[in-house]
Design an enzyme around this catalytic site. Structure first.
Site, PDB file in Angstrom:
ATOM      1  N   LYS A 110     -56.415  37.363   4.812  1.00  0.00           N
ATOM      2  CA  LYS A 110     -56.540  36.529   3.615  1.00  0.00           C
ATOM      3  C   LYS A 110     -57.795  36.919   2.828  1.00  0.00           C
ATOM      4  O   LYS A 110     -57.771  36.968   1.600  1.00  0.00           O
ATOM      5  CB  LYS A 110     -56.562  35.044   3.989  1.00  0.00           C
ATOM      6  CG  LYS A 110     -55.174  34.549   4.362  1.00  0.00           C
ATOM      7  CD  LYS A 110     -55.192  33.134   4.907  1.00  0.00           C
ATOM      8  CE  LYS A 110     -53.803  32.748   5.396  1.00  0.00           C
ATOM      9  NZ  LYS A 110     -53.830  31.660   6.372  1.00  0.00           N
ATOM     10  N   LYS A 189     -42.294  42.888   6.161  1.00  0.00           N
ATOM     11  CA  LYS A 189     -42.062  41.533   6.666  1.00  0.00           C
ATOM     12  C   LYS A 189     -41.663  40.606   5.504  1.00  0.00           C
ATOM     13  O   LYS A 189     -42.296  40.623   4.453  1.00  0.00           O
ATOM     14  CB  LYS A 189     -43.363  41.023   7.296  1.00  0.00           C
ATOM     15  CG  LYS A 189     -43.265  39.596   7.775  1.00  0.00           C
ATOM     16  CD  LYS A 189     -44.624  38.970   8.021  1.00  0.00           C
ATOM     17  CE  LYS A 189     -44.428  37.502   8.289  1.00  0.00           C
ATOM     18  NZ  LYS A 189     -45.324  36.561   7.762  1.00  0.00           N
ATOM     19  N   LYS A 192     -43.286  34.859   1.656  1.00  0.00           N
ATOM     20  CA  LYS A 192     -43.467  34.303   0.302  1.00  0.00           C
ATOM     21  C   LYS A 192     -44.491  35.123  -0.461  1.00  0.00           C
ATOM     22  O   LYS A 192     -44.315  35.419  -1.626  1.00  0.00           O
ATOM     23  CB  LYS A 192     -44.021  32.874   0.407  1.00  0.00           C
ATOM     24  CG  LYS A 192     -43.000  31.849   0.779  1.00  0.00           C
ATOM     25  CD  LYS A 192     -43.574  30.445   0.626  1.00  0.00           C
ATOM     26  CE  LYS A 192     -44.461  30.052   1.797  1.00  0.00           C
ATOM     27  NZ  LYS A 192     -43.739  29.693   3.017  1.00  0.00           N
TER      28      LYS A 192
HETATM   29  P1  ADP Z   1     -44.750  33.154   4.745  1.00  0.00           P
HETATM   30  O1  ADP Z   1     -45.172  34.462   5.365  1.00  0.00           O
HETATM   31  O2  ADP Z   1     -43.548  33.326   3.893  1.00  0.00           O
HETATM   32  O3  ADP Z   1     -45.879  32.455   4.031  1.00  0.00           O
HETATM   33  P2  ADP Z   1     -45.170  31.162   6.747  1.00  0.00           P
HETATM   34  O4  ADP Z   1     -46.477  31.832   7.081  1.00  0.00           O
HETATM   35  O5  ADP Z   1     -45.195  29.860   6.034  1.00  0.00           O
HETATM   36  O6  ADP Z   1     -44.289  32.221   5.935  1.00  0.00           O
HETATM   37  O7  ADP Z   1     -44.345  31.046   8.096  1.00  0.00           O
HETATM   38  C1  ADP Z   1     -43.769  29.871   8.667  1.00  0.00           C
HETATM   39  C2  ADP Z   1     -43.148  30.197  10.020  1.00  0.00           C
HETATM   40  O8  ADP Z   1     -42.106  31.172   9.887  1.00  0.00           O
HETATM   41  C3  ADP Z   1     -44.129  30.809  11.037  1.00  0.00           C
HETATM   42  O9  ADP Z   1     -43.789  30.387  12.349  1.00  0.00           O
HETATM   43  C4  ADP Z   1     -43.916  32.279  10.866  1.00  0.00           C
HETATM   44  O10 ADP Z   1     -44.346  33.005  11.970  1.00  0.00           O
HETATM   45  C5  ADP Z   1     -42.409  32.345  10.644  1.00  0.00           C
HETATM   46  N1  ADP Z   1     -42.088  33.513   9.798  1.00  0.00           N
HETATM   47  C6  ADP Z   1     -42.444  33.697   8.513  1.00  0.00           C
HETATM   48  N2  ADP Z   1     -41.978  34.883   8.036  1.00  0.00           N
HETATM   49  C7  ADP Z   1     -41.327  35.461   9.067  1.00  0.00           C
HETATM   50  C8  ADP Z   1     -40.614  36.701   9.210  1.00  0.00           C
HETATM   51  N3  ADP Z   1     -40.478  37.562   8.219  1.00  0.00           N
HETATM   52  N4  ADP Z   1     -40.067  36.969  10.413  1.00  0.00           N
HETATM   53  C9  ADP Z   1     -40.187  36.098  11.440  1.00  0.00           C
HETATM   54  N5  ADP Z   1     -40.823  34.917  11.362  1.00  0.00           N
HETATM   55  C10 ADP Z   1     -41.394  34.592  10.204  1.00  0.00           C
END
Ligand code: ADP
Ligand code: TRP
Length: 321
Positions: A110, A189, A192
């Site tokens: 970050k 990956k 968002k």
């Molecule tokens: P983002 O990366 O879109 O901001 P978050 O960090 O809010 O997503 O993730 C919320 C949950 O979903 C967490 O447990 C995270 O590990 C899982 N997660 C998010 N993106 C993925 C992905 N591409 N593959 C597997 N798990 C994911």
């Protein structure tokens, strides 16, 4: 077995969230004691608009309920409705070496991205540790990116237990290798923050548009193709059982498969897969007081368990005199 996980109420849900975390959590209801919450305190590290956070919280609750969270079977609440977690986070801060937090990839990433370093961002893993330990969680299903945070929770629990005896259960991250990282439209990956998501509750037109944007290699239609090198396949396989998966692989390898056609099939599959949940979610959101009522009951249940742990911790650390 006690299973716990949380999800931040920031933004719409995508397939990575669903296959990486939510579907596994929901499946756990059948065989485990499930604790699941909406991490709105954590979301404050990135959302400062109060209206947006409040709306996001209700939507996140509707998402979980629509996808099968059963508030009778499980404990389902909003993080800030159980303020005990903040007290535990403070107490645990005193067992958290600076170096442990400085090593966290999520924090470092970050900062590299230019997000201003502040105490909330830095202390994020300590609050997450409090979430996990307050409920004596054994298993924490998360995506790969959160694994280190669960390891931090374990380290802090060990330090605390060394000082005061076996107060906390040591948690284990649970990562399903099959879907450890759901790839996004560009093969990175799905996230968002990369703008490469396929959203769960998107309108048909928007959903189709996202799927049509999946990046594919410029291979002539008639040529055989390697499914494992194709972003469309890597996403499609999440929806297929073994036989369907084999059949799709064979079509790739046989040649004469157009990426536009597979994308159209993927669109229809995703749309149909989530159609009933999308309907139910709309009904839930039409009655926000109904959602609030479910969450208030969930918070009562969660506080009952939380206060038992916190009482032990307060006693051991001398806060009860
Ligand atoms: P983002 O990366 O879109 O901001 P978050 O960090 O809010 O997503 O993730 C919320 C949950 O979903 C967490 O447990 C995270 O590990 C899982 N997660 C998010 N993106 C993925 C992905 N591409 N593959 C597997 N798990 C994911
Ligand atoms: N940090 C997690 C995420 O962004 C959300 C979260 C907060 C969490 N507290 C937790 C996950 C406790 C598991 C356990 O995805």
């Amino acid at each position: 077995m006690r299973v716990l996980s949380g999800i931040q109420p920031s933004g719409s849900l995508h397939l990575g969230n669903y296959f990486g975390m939510m579907s596994k959590m929901i499946a756990h209801q059948e065989e485990a004691e499930l604790f699941c919450f909406i991490a709105n305190y954590h979301a404050q590290t990135s959302v400062s608009d109060g209206k947006q956070l409040a709306k996001g919280t209700l939507e996140a609750a509707a998402n979980f309920l629509a996808l099968g969270m059963d508030p009778e079977k499980s404990t389902f609440w909003v993080q800030s409705d159980v303020p005990e977690v903040q007290e535990l986070a403070w107490i645990l801060s005193n067992f958290t070496p600076m170096g442990l937090l400085e090593r966290c990839h999520s924090y470092k990433d970050k900062i590299v991205k230019g997000i201003a370093a502040n105490h909330g961002l830095f202390a994020y893993p300590v609050l997450m540790t409090a979430d996990i330990l307050l409920f004596q969680s054994e298993t924490v299903p998360v995506g790969k990116d959160q694994k280190q945070h669960v390891e931090v929770a374990r380290d802090i629990a060990i330090k605390f237990n060394n000082e005061y005896g076996e107060i906390f259960t040591l948690p284990q991250p649970e990562i399903d290798d099959d879907v450890a990282t759901v790839p996004g439209l560009d093969g990175q990956k799905m996230s968002k923050s990369y703008g490469n998501t396929i959203d769960l509750f998107a309108e048909d037109k928007a959903l189709r548009k996202q799927i049509m944007r999946i990046v594919t290699a410029p291979i002539p239609v008639e040529d055989p193709k390697d499914p494992d090198a194709c972003n469309v396949y890597k996403i499609f396989r999440l929806f297929l059982d073994k036989e369907q998966d084999q059949a799709l692989r064979q079509r790739y390898q046989a040649g004469n498969l157009g990426f536009g056609d597979v994308k159209q099939e993927l669109f229809e599959t995703v749309r149909d897969y989530f159609a009933p949940q999308t309907e139910y979610r709309k009904e839930l959101l039409a009655n926000p007081d109904g959602i609030r009522e479910i969450l208030a009951k969930g918070a009562d249940k969660a506080r009952y368990t939380a206060s038992k742990t916190l009482r032990k911790v307060r006693k051991k650390t001398g806060l009860i005199y």
